[in-house]
Scaffold this motif. Structure first.
Motif, PDB file in Angstrom:
ATOM      1  N   PRO A 175      34.912  79.881  16.689  1.00  0.00           N
ATOM      2  CA  PRO A 175      35.053  80.350  18.070  1.00  0.00           C
ATOM      3  C   PRO A 175      33.689  80.468  18.741  1.00  0.00           C
ATOM      4  O   PRO A 175      32.708  80.878  18.108  1.00  0.00           O
ATOM      5  CB  PRO A 175      35.705  81.725  17.913  1.00  0.00           C
ATOM      6  CG  PRO A 175      36.293  81.743  16.543  1.00  0.00           C
ATOM      7  CD  PRO A 175      35.402  80.867  15.711  1.00  0.00           C
ATOM      8  N   ALA A 176      33.609  80.104  20.017  1.00  0.00           N
ATOM      9  CA  ALA A 176      32.386  80.329  20.790  1.00  0.00           C
ATOM     10  C   ALA A 176      32.168  81.831  20.931  1.00  0.00           C
ATOM     11  O   ALA A 176      33.042  82.553  21.421  1.00  0.00           O
ATOM     12  CB  ALA A 176      32.509  79.675  22.161  1.00  0.00           C
ATOM     13  N   LEU A 177      31.017  82.320  20.496  1.00  0.00           N
ATOM     14  CA  LEU A 177      30.817  83.764  20.373  1.00  0.00           C
ATOM     15  C   LEU A 177      30.860  84.479  21.723  1.00  0.00           C
ATOM     16  O   LEU A 177      31.444  85.561  21.849  1.00  0.00           O
ATOM     17  CB  LEU A 177      29.499  84.042  19.653  1.00  0.00           C
ATOM     18  CG  LEU A 177      29.429  83.516  18.214  1.00  0.00           C
ATOM     19  CD1 LEU A 177      28.087  83.862  17.588  1.00  0.00           C
ATOM     20  CD2 LEU A 177      30.581  84.058  17.376  1.00  0.00           C
ATOM     21  N   LEU A 178      30.247  83.896  22.750  1.00  0.00           N
ATOM     22  CA  LEU A 178      30.291  84.533  24.074  1.00  0.00           C
ATOM     23  C   LEU A 178      31.709  84.549  24.622  1.00  0.00           C
ATOM     24  O   LEU A 178      32.136  85.527  25.250  1.00  0.00           O
ATOM     25  CB  LEU A 178      29.340  83.830  25.038  1.00  0.00           C
ATOM     26  CG  LEU A 178      27.847  83.995  24.741  1.00  0.00           C
ATOM     27  CD1 LEU A 178      27.008  83.216  25.759  1.00  0.00           C
ATOM     28  CD2 LEU A 178      27.444  85.472  24.752  1.00  0.00           C
ATOM     29  N   ASP A 179      32.449  83.475  24.370  1.00  0.00           N
ATOM     30  CA  ASP A 179      33.860  83.438  24.771  1.00  0.00           C
ATOM     31  C   ASP A 179      34.646  84.545  24.074  1.00  0.00           C
ATOM     32  O   ASP A 179      35.495  85.208  24.674  1.00  0.00           O
ATOM     33  CB  ASP A 179      34.491  82.101  24.407  1.00  0.00           C
ATOM     34  CG  ASP A 179      34.091  80.976  25.335  1.00  0.00           C
ATOM     35  OD1 ASP A 179      33.130  81.150  26.107  1.00  0.00           O
ATOM     36  OD2 ASP A 179      34.741  79.924  25.291  1.00  0.00           O
ATOM     37  N   ALA A 182      33.888  87.879  25.615  1.00  0.00           N
ATOM     38  CA  ALA A 182      34.524  87.987  26.931  1.00  0.00           C
ATOM     39  C   ALA A 182      36.034  88.111  26.801  1.00  0.00           C
ATOM     40  O   ALA A 182      36.675  88.873  27.542  1.00  0.00           O
ATOM     41  CB  ALA A 182      34.166  86.773  27.782  1.00  0.00           C
ATOM     42  N   TRP A 183      36.622  87.383  25.856  1.00  0.00           N
ATOM     43  CA  TRP A 183      38.065  87.490  25.623  1.00  0.00           C
ATOM     44  C   TRP A 183      38.427  88.903  25.135  1.00  0.00           C
ATOM     45  O   TRP A 183      39.419  89.477  25.579  1.00  0.00           O
ATOM     46  CB  TRP A 183      38.494  86.446  24.592  1.00  0.00           C
ATOM     47  CG  TRP A 183      39.944  86.515  24.222  1.00  0.00           C
ATOM     48  CD1 TRP A 183      40.997  85.962  24.899  1.00  0.00           C
ATOM     49  CD2 TRP A 183      40.502  87.196  23.090  1.00  0.00           C
ATOM     50  NE1 TRP A 183      42.174  86.253  24.252  1.00  0.00           N
ATOM     51  CE2 TRP A 183      41.897  87.002  23.136  1.00  0.00           C
ATOM     52  CE3 TRP A 183      39.947  87.927  22.042  1.00  0.00           C
ATOM     53  CZ2 TRP A 183      42.748  87.525  22.175  1.00  0.00           C
ATOM     54  CZ3 TRP A 183      40.789  88.455  21.084  1.00  0.00           C
ATOM     55  CH2 TRP A 183      42.177  88.254  21.154  1.00  0.00           C
ATOM     56  N   SER A 184      37.619  89.435  24.241  1.00  0.00           N
ATOM     57  CA  SER A 184      37.872  90.787  23.731  1.00  0.00           C
ATOM     58  C   SER A 184      37.824  91.823  24.842  1.00  0.00           C
ATOM     59  O   SER A 184      38.556  92.816  24.813  1.00  0.00           O
ATOM     60  CB  SER A 184      36.842  91.135  22.652  1.00  0.00           C
ATOM     61  OG  SER A 184      36.922  90.249  21.562  1.00  0.00           O
ATOM     62  N   MET A 193      36.864  76.640  20.830  1.00  0.00           N
ATOM     63  CA  MET A 193      36.355  76.389  19.491  1.00  0.00           C
ATOM     64  C   MET A 193      35.251  75.357  19.618  1.00  0.00           C
ATOM     65  O   MET A 193      35.411  74.325  20.291  1.00  0.00           O
ATOM     66  CB  MET A 193      37.463  75.865  18.579  1.00  0.00           C
ATOM     67  CG  MET A 193      38.670  76.787  18.492  1.00  0.00           C
ATOM     68  SD  MET A 193      38.300  78.413  17.783  1.00  0.00           S
ATOM     69  CE  MET A 193      37.876  77.979  16.099  1.00  0.00           C
ATOM     70  N   VAL A 194      34.104  75.613  18.976  1.00  0.00           N
ATOM     71  CA  VAL A 194      32.941  74.736  19.132  1.00  0.00           C
ATOM     72  C   VAL A 194      32.462  74.276  17.758  1.00  0.00           C
ATOM     73  O   VAL A 194      32.687  74.948  16.748  1.00  0.00           O
ATOM     74  CB  VAL A 194      31.808  75.469  19.879  1.00  0.00           C
ATOM     75  CG1 VAL A 194      32.236  75.829  21.303  1.00  0.00           C
ATOM     76  CG2 VAL A 194      31.373  76.729  19.121  1.00  0.00           C
ATOM     77  N   PRO A 195      31.781  73.115  17.710  1.00  0.00           N
ATOM     78  CA  PRO A 195      31.258  72.625  16.426  1.00  0.00           C
ATOM     79  C   PRO A 195      30.217  73.575  15.850  1.00  0.00           C
ATOM     80  O   PRO A 195      29.486  74.245  16.581  1.00  0.00           O
ATOM     81  CB  PRO A 195      30.631  71.285  16.789  1.00  0.00           C
ATOM     82  CG  PRO A 195      31.265  70.887  18.076  1.00  0.00           C
ATOM     83  CD  PRO A 195      31.554  72.167  18.801  1.00  0.00           C
ATOM     84  N   THR A 196      30.160  73.604  14.534  1.00  0.00           N
ATOM     85  CA  THR A 196      29.142  74.387  13.841  1.00  0.00           C
ATOM     86  C   THR A 196      28.574  73.556  12.695  1.00  0.00           C
ATOM     87  O   THR A 196      29.186  72.563  12.276  1.00  0.00           O
ATOM     88  CB  THR A 196      29.729  75.714  13.322  1.00  0.00           C
ATOM     89  OG1 THR A 196      28.679  76.524  12.790  1.00  0.00           O
ATOM     90  CG2 THR A 196      30.797  75.490  12.273  1.00  0.00           C
ATOM     91  N   ALA A 197      27.429  73.943  12.212  1.00  0.00           N
ATOM     92  CA  ALA A 197      26.707  73.118  11.237  1.00  0.00           C
ATOM     93  C   ALA A 197      27.366  73.097   9.867  1.00  0.00           C
ATOM     94  O   ALA A 197      27.126  72.183   9.080  1.00  0.00           O
ATOM     95  CB  ALA A 197      25.275  73.622  11.107  1.00  0.00           C
ATOM     96  N   THR A 198      28.193  74.073   9.556  1.00  0.00           N
ATOM     97  CA  THR A 198      28.762  74.161   8.216  1.00  0.00           C
ATOM     98  C   THR A 198      30.275  73.954   8.232  1.00  0.00           C
ATOM     99  O   THR A 198      30.966  74.381   9.156  1.00  0.00           O
ATOM    100  CB  THR A 198      28.441  75.522   7.579  1.00  0.00           C
ATOM    101  OG1 THR A 198      29.026  75.575   6.260  1.00  0.00           O
ATOM    102  CG2 THR A 198      28.982  76.678   8.395  1.00  0.00           C
ATOM    103  N   THR A 199      30.767  73.298   7.188  1.00  0.00           N
ATOM    104  CA  THR A 199      32.212  73.161   6.983  1.00  0.00           C
ATOM    105  C   THR A 199      32.720  74.185   5.972  1.00  0.00           C
ATOM    106  O   THR A 199      33.836  74.070   5.468  1.00  0.00           O
ATOM    107  CB  THR A 199      32.551  71.751   6.477  1.00  0.00           C
ATOM    108  OG1 THR A 199      31.845  71.520   5.238  1.00  0.00           O
ATOM    109  CG2 THR A 199      32.151  70.691   7.497  1.00  0.00           C
TER     110      THR A 199
END
Length: 211
Positions: A175-179, A182-184, A193-199
């Motif tokens: 999840p995008a952390l700022l999103d 803001a959602w909370s 949902m955004v890409p991240t360096a780890t699977t």
């Protein structure tokens, strides 16, 4: 937009749809473990077939235009090569026989067809994040919905797909952390949902069947 114990499934459906190409005329998409048809609003134009064991989920999916089939994802009553796209979203971490699930998904694909999936990795970090944080702390999933013993070995997944002619590429998402903040605070209706360096926690996979 929904808020509740299954809200993250909506975010994941939107992210999953980004991997699915625009359909050719008459294209068929088979949605394994389709649930209530959350993917359907994001992929207009496909003949969307949903496979699930839940009568209620399939009833809800049908309202979204999904053709419902009540069946186990390990034994889908459809012919070989039926699908242009097979989707396995948030289902592989709930099956006890990963090789059979992969074989069935690949069997349904026509040559050149696309397999799209997302699931949880078999790592200590994933158990901490998906169970300890997401379930118990943030309430983004119902407590006990995941059995960590079924989390997916990434190397085994890629290997099984390759056995059936699908070269699967993986990428991590989160999840995008700022999103999420803001959602909370009820300032956003949903979370990207955004890409991240780890699977090592939550990951997507996509690959085409040889042909």
């Amino acid at each position: 937009m929904p808020r509740g114990r299954f809200v993250m499934l909506h975010w994941l459906a939107a992210a999953r749809a980004q991997l699915i190409p625009r359909p050719r005329p008459g294209a068929v998409l088979v949605d394994l473990g389709c649930g209530a048809g959350l993917l359907a609003p994001h992929i207009r134009g496909y003949h969307h077939v949903g496979v699930d064991l839940s009568h209620e989920a399939l009833r809800q999916a049908a309202k979204h235009g999904v053709q419902p089939i009540r069946a186990d994802v390990l034994a889908v009553p459809l012919p070989n090569g039926r699908a242009d796209v097979v989707v396995a979203g948030e289902i592989l971490e709930h099956v006890a026989d990963l090789p059979r699930a992969v074989a069935e998904a690949c069997r349904l694909l026509r040559p050149g067809g696309l397999l799209v999936l997302d699931t949880l990795a078999d790592t200590a970090l994933c158990r901490l994040v998906a169970v300890g944080v997401a379930e118990r702390l943030l309430g983004l999933a119902p407590r006990g919905v995941h059995d960590p013993s079924l989390f997916v070995d990434r190397k085994a997944l890629v290997r099984e797909c390759a056995r059936h002619g699908v070269r699967l590429a993986l990428r991590g998402i989160r999840p995008a952390l700022l999103d999420l903040l803001a959602w909370s605070a009820r300032l956003r209706p949903s979370v990207r949902m955004v890409p991240t360096a780890t699977t090592a926690v939550l990951f997507q996979g996509a690959g085409r069947k040889k042909g």
